[in-house]
Write an enzyme that holds these catalytic residues in place. Structure first.
Site, PDB file in Angstrom:
ATOM      1  N   PHE A 148      -0.479   5.404  -8.486  1.00 43.16           N
ATOM      2  CA  PHE A 148      -1.891   5.305  -8.120  1.00 43.16           C
ATOM      3  C   PHE A 148      -2.657   4.284  -8.943  1.00 43.16           C
ATOM      4  O   PHE A 148      -3.694   3.784  -8.518  1.00 43.16           O
ATOM      5  CB  PHE A 148      -2.576   6.681  -8.256  1.00 43.16           C
ATOM      6  CG  PHE A 148      -2.913   7.068  -9.672  1.00 43.16           C
ATOM      7  CD1 PHE A 148      -4.116   6.684 -10.252  1.00 43.16           C
ATOM      8  CD2 PHE A 148      -2.036   7.815 -10.440  1.00 43.16           C
ATOM      9  CE1 PHE A 148      -4.437   7.036 -11.558  1.00 43.16           C
ATOM     10  CE2 PHE A 148      -2.340   8.177 -11.744  1.00 43.16           C
ATOM     11  CZ  PHE A 148      -3.546   7.787 -12.307  1.00 43.16           C
ATOM     12  N   LYS A 172       6.283   3.126  -0.112  1.00 41.05           N
ATOM     13  CA  LYS A 172       5.690   4.463  -0.186  1.00 41.05           C
ATOM     14  C   LYS A 172       4.678   4.434  -1.324  1.00 41.05           C
ATOM     15  O   LYS A 172       5.026   4.601  -2.484  1.00 41.05           O
ATOM     16  CB  LYS A 172       6.773   5.513  -0.452  1.00 41.05           C
ATOM     17  CG  LYS A 172       6.441   6.935   0.070  1.00 41.05           C
ATOM     18  CD  LYS A 172       5.177   7.569  -0.491  1.00 41.05           C
ATOM     19  CE  LYS A 172       5.369   8.089  -1.898  1.00 41.05           C
ATOM     20  NZ  LYS A 172       4.126   8.816  -2.392  1.00 41.05           N
ATOM     21  N   GLU A 175      -0.188   8.717  -2.741  1.00 40.44           N
ATOM     22  CA  GLU A 175      -1.043   9.391  -1.771  1.00 40.44           C
ATOM     23  C   GLU A 175      -2.476   9.527  -2.275  1.00 40.44           C
ATOM     24  O   GLU A 175      -3.372   9.922  -1.519  1.00 40.44           O
ATOM     25  CB  GLU A 175      -0.474  10.774  -1.434  1.00 40.44           C
ATOM     26  CG  GLU A 175      -0.405  11.758  -2.584  1.00 40.44           C
ATOM     27  CD  GLU A 175       0.843  11.626  -3.440  1.00 40.44           C
ATOM     28  OE1 GLU A 175       1.166  12.583  -4.177  1.00 40.44           O
ATOM     29  OE2 GLU A 175       1.506  10.558  -3.383  1.00 40.44           O
ATOM     30  N   ARG A 176      -2.718   9.190  -3.546  1.00 41.99           N
ATOM     31  CA  ARG A 176      -4.071   9.310  -4.099  1.00 41.99           C
ATOM     32  C   ARG A 176      -4.988   8.158  -3.669  1.00 41.99           C
ATOM     33  O   ARG A 176      -6.192   8.335  -3.548  1.00 41.99           O
ATOM     34  CB  ARG A 176      -4.014   9.383  -5.625  1.00 41.99           C
ATOM     35  CG  ARG A 176      -3.229  10.575  -6.156  1.00 41.99           C
ATOM     36  CD  ARG A 176      -3.221  10.560  -7.669  1.00 41.99           C
ATOM     37  NE  ARG A 176      -2.340  11.586  -8.217  1.00 41.99           N
ATOM     38  CZ  ARG A 176      -2.155  11.802  -9.508  1.00 41.99           C
ATOM     39  NH1 ARG A 176      -2.814  11.057 -10.399  1.00 41.99           N
ATOM     40  NH2 ARG A 176      -1.335  12.739  -9.945  1.00 41.99           N
ATOM     41  N   SER A 225       5.638   8.205 -13.703  1.00 34.05           N
ATOM     42  CA  SER A 225       5.879   8.911 -14.959  1.00 34.05           C
ATOM     43  C   SER A 225       7.364   8.891 -15.302  1.00 34.05           C
ATOM     44  O   SER A 225       8.225   8.697 -14.436  1.00 34.05           O
ATOM     45  CB  SER A 225       5.390  10.358 -14.851  1.00 34.05           C
ATOM     46  OG  SER A 225       6.226  11.100 -13.977  1.00 34.05           O
ATOM     47  N   CYS A 280      -0.166   1.848 -17.666  1.00 30.58           N
ATOM     48  CA  CYS A 280       1.045   2.024 -18.467  1.00 30.58           C
ATOM     49  C   CYS A 280       1.108   1.015 -19.605  1.00 30.58           C
ATOM     50  O   CYS A 280       1.897   1.172 -20.533  1.00 30.58           O
ATOM     51  CB  CYS A 280       2.296   1.917 -17.596  1.00 30.58           C
ATOM     52  SG  CYS A 280       2.590   0.263 -16.936  1.00 30.58           S
ATOM     53  N   GLU A 382       2.397  10.987 -23.201  1.00 32.01           N
ATOM     54  CA  GLU A 382       1.439  10.066 -22.595  1.00 32.01           C
ATOM     55  C   GLU A 382       0.226  10.836 -22.087  1.00 32.01           C
ATOM     56  O   GLU A 382       0.353  11.773 -21.312  1.00 32.01           O
ATOM     57  CB  GLU A 382       2.104   9.322 -21.436  1.00 32.01           C
ATOM     58  CG  GLU A 382       1.234   8.275 -20.791  1.00 32.01           C
ATOM     59  CD  GLU A 382       1.943   7.555 -19.660  1.00 32.01           C
ATOM     60  OE1 GLU A 382       1.761   6.333 -19.547  1.00 32.01           O
ATOM     61  OE2 GLU A 382       2.680   8.210 -18.890  1.00 32.01           O
TER      62      GLU A 382
END
Length: 498
Positions: A148, A172, A175-176, A225, A280, A382
Site C-alpha cells: 500500500f 495484484k 487492496e487498501r 512485510s 521501507c 518494524e
C-alpha cells in the site's frame, strides 16, 4: 459508492462477491469498494496474459520501448490527477504522492532503453570455426504483488522492466489503495500496449495464494512485510517459480561527532516522518555516537519535531498526512506504548493528535523516544509509522554493530565529514543499501534496489540490470557452419575449443 474492478484483457472486469473497503484516511470514511477476486478470476487474467504473450514476446525491443515512451508521456500529462487519487486513498500529502509517481517513472525511463539492456554477448572464433553468443528471452506470464505504501512507484518498478523484456504481467496491488494501479494499466493501454499484456486483479490472501499456486505464472515479485515475504518466497519457490520477495526494515542513521547537526536534523525530519513513516526506506532509528553528540542532537531535534505540521493529504503546507487506516493507526500506537513500557523515554508523544474538522481521520502526531535499548522489542520490530527512536552508542564500533546485527538489513545511513569513517562504515556494515550523508539511500533506476537478511528473500534485486536478469532467461548458442571438410574422427570425444 464507487466500485473498483479488476482490469483484464484491456477492460474492466466486475467479478467477486467479496469486497473490501477503501478509505479516505484524512476523513476516516469509506470512499469506495474494491472487488476481491477468486482463483477463477485469476484464471481469466492468466488466460488473457497467456494469449497475449507470443505476440508481445515477438515484438521487437524498439517497439516495446516506444510503448514505454508513450506511457511515460501520458503519466507525466496526468501526474496531478494521479497524485490526487493516490493521496486520497493512501493519505500521503500530494507533493509526496507526486514523488511516488516520479520515482516509478524513473524505472520506466530505464525500461525505454530496453533494446540496449537486452543485448547479449558474442564471441567470434571461440573454437575452430565456432562462434558463441547469448540472448535474453522473456519468461512468459509473470506477476507482481505490491504494498500500500507506494501504489504507483512499486508497480512501475515491477511491470515496467518485466513488460519491456517481453513478458505479460499480472499485477495484484494492495487492496487498501488500488485505484492508481488500475489507472496506470489504463494508461499503458492508451500508450499502445496490446490487451492482455498488463492485467490487474484485486483481492486478499485468497488471490495471493492463487497466484503462488498457478502453474502458468513463471515469476513473482513481492514487496511487503517480512513474514509475508518469507511466505511468498517459500511457497512460490516450492511451486518452481522464480521469486524475489522484499520485506520490512528498521533503518538506522549513524551520527558521528563531526556531523553537521543542522543538516542531520533536517534530513531526519523528512526521513523519519515523511509519508507518516510508512516507507521501507524510512529512517526510524537515529544512533548518535557519544553522549555529547546525542545531547546536542536531541536539543535540536525536539523543536524541529514539534514544528512539524500534520494535515490532510491536500494541505500544501503539511509535512505529512494520516496513516492508511484505523487498524494501522492502532498498531503504531501500540508500539508507542510498548516502547514506553520497555523503558524508552517518551520525549514527544504523538498519540491523541486530532485535526480540527477531521477528527475521524487516521492521524498520529510525530513521536520521539530517547534512551531506547537494542533489547527492546519495539526496536527490533518494524513500527512503520511517524516514530523516531534514539539509540545512543558510545563509539563507532558500537554504532556499526547495531544495524549489522539487526534482523533487518534494508538501508542505513551515516552522517559524517570524515571520509575514512564513511568508507570504513560502507565497507563493513551488514546492510544492503548504504547512504553517506544521504538519509534515504534508494539507488537510481539504472542501478538496483534490494535489502539483506529479513529485508529480502531471493538472489536478484529489483530494477536496473538486476531487474532485466530477473525477468528474463539467458539462452547460450554455440554455432558452427562446416565447410564439408570435417573428418568426424573425434566425434565421440567431448568437444573442446582448443
Amino acid at each position: 459508492m464507487r466500485n473498483i474492478d479488476h482490469f483484464i484483457a484491456g477492460l474492466p472486469f466486475a467479478s467477486g462477491e467479496r469486497q473490501g473497503d477503501v478509505f479516505n484516511p484524512s476523513e476516516g470514511a469509506v470512499q469506495a469498494q474494491v472487488r476481491f477476486g477468486s482463483a477463477a478470476d485469476l484464471e481469466k487474467a492468466v488466460a488473457a496474459a497467456r494469449e497475449a504473450f507470443p505476440g508481445w514476446a515477438a515484438t521487437n525491443p524498439q517497439r516495446r520501448a516506444r510503448v514505454m515512451f508513450n506511457f511515460k508521456a501520458l503519466v507525466e500529462a496526468n501526474i496531478d490527477d494521479l497524485a490526487l487519487l493516490l493521496a486520497s486513498e493512501h493519505g500521503k500529502v500530494v507533493a509526496d504522492a507526486k514523488g511516488d509517481v516520479q520515482r516509478g517513472l524513473e524505472v520506466i525511463e530505464y525500461a525505454c532503453g530496453i533494446p540496449h539492456a537486452l543485448k547479449g554477448e558474442y564471441t567470434i572464433g571461440a573454437g575452430p570455426g565456432i562462434d558463441v553468443y547469448s540472448m535474453r528471452q522473456p519468461l512468459g506470464v509473470v506477476a507482481g504483488i505490491t504494498p500500500f505504501n507506494f501504489p504507483a512507484m512499486i508497480p512501475m518498478w515491477m511491470f515496467g522492466v518485466a513488460i519491456a523484456c517481453g513478458n505479460t504481467f499480472i499485477l495484484k496491488p494492495s487492496e487498501r489503495d488500488p485505484s492508481v494501479p488500475v489507472r496506470l494499466a489504463e494508461l499503458m493501454k492508451e500508450a499502445g500496449l496490446p490487451d492482455g499484456v498488463l492485467n490487474v486483479v484485486h483481492g486478499d490472501k485468497e488471490m495471493v495464494d492463487a497466484i503462488l499456486d498457478h502453474d502458468d505464472i513463471r515469476a513473482i515479485s513481492f514487496v511487503g512485510s517480512s513474514d509475508i515475504a518469507q511466505y511468498i518466497y517459500s511457497r512460490g519457490t516450492a511451486n518452481n517459480k522464480r521469486v524475489q520477495a522484499f520485506g520490512g526494515a528498521k533503518n538506522h542513521g549513524i551520527v558521528m561527532p563531526d556531523a553537521d547537526l543542522d543538516q542531520v536534523v533536517n534530513d531526519l525530519a523528512g526521513a523519519a516522518f515523511g509519508s507518516a513513516g510508512e516507507r521501507c526506506m524510512a529512517l526510524p532509528v537515529v544512533v548518535p555516537v557519544g553522549d555529547k553528540t546525542a545531547n546536542a542532537l536531541r536539543a535540536k531535534l525536539i523543536p524541529a519535531i514539534e514544528g512539524l505540521r500534520v494535515g490532510v493529504s491536500t494541505d500544501p503546507d503539511a509535512h505529512y498526512g494520516p496513516v492508511v487506516n484505523a487498524a494501522h493507526k492502532a498498531k503504531i500506537e501500540s508500539y508507542i506504548q510498548m516502547c514506553a513500557d520497555e523503558g524508552g523515554e517518551l520525549v514527544i508523544d504523538g498519540r491523541g493528535f486530532s485535526l480540527q474538522g477531521h477528527e475521524e481521520g487516521f492521524f498520529i502526531g510525530p513521536t520521539f523516544f530517547d534512551h531506547v535499548k537494542p533489547t527492546f522489542r519495539s526496536y527490533r520490530e518494524e513500527i512503520f509509522g511517524p516514530v523516531l527512536q534514539m539509540v545512543r552508542a558510545p563509539d563507532f564500533e558500537s554504532a556499526l554493530k547495531l544495524p549489522s546485527e539487526h534482523d533487518y538489513g534494508n538501508g542505513v545511513a551515516i552522517f559524517t565529514r570524515n571520509g575514512h569513517a564513511a568508507r570504513e562504515f560502507a565497507a563493513r556494515v551488514n546492510v544492503g543499501m548504504v547512504g553517506i550523508n544521504v538519509p534515504i539511500p534508494v539507488p537510481v533506476a539504472y542501478h538496483t534496489f534490494g535489502g539483506w537478511k529479513r529485508s529480502g528473500f531471493g538472489d536478484i534485486d529489483q530494477h536496473g540490470p538486476e531487474g532485466v536478469r530477473f525477468w528474463t532467461k539467458n539462452k547460450k548458442i554455440t554455432q558452427r557452419w562446416p565447410d564439408g571438410s570435417a573428418t568426424g574422427e573425434n566425434a565421440f570425444v567431448i568437444p573442446t575449443m582448443g
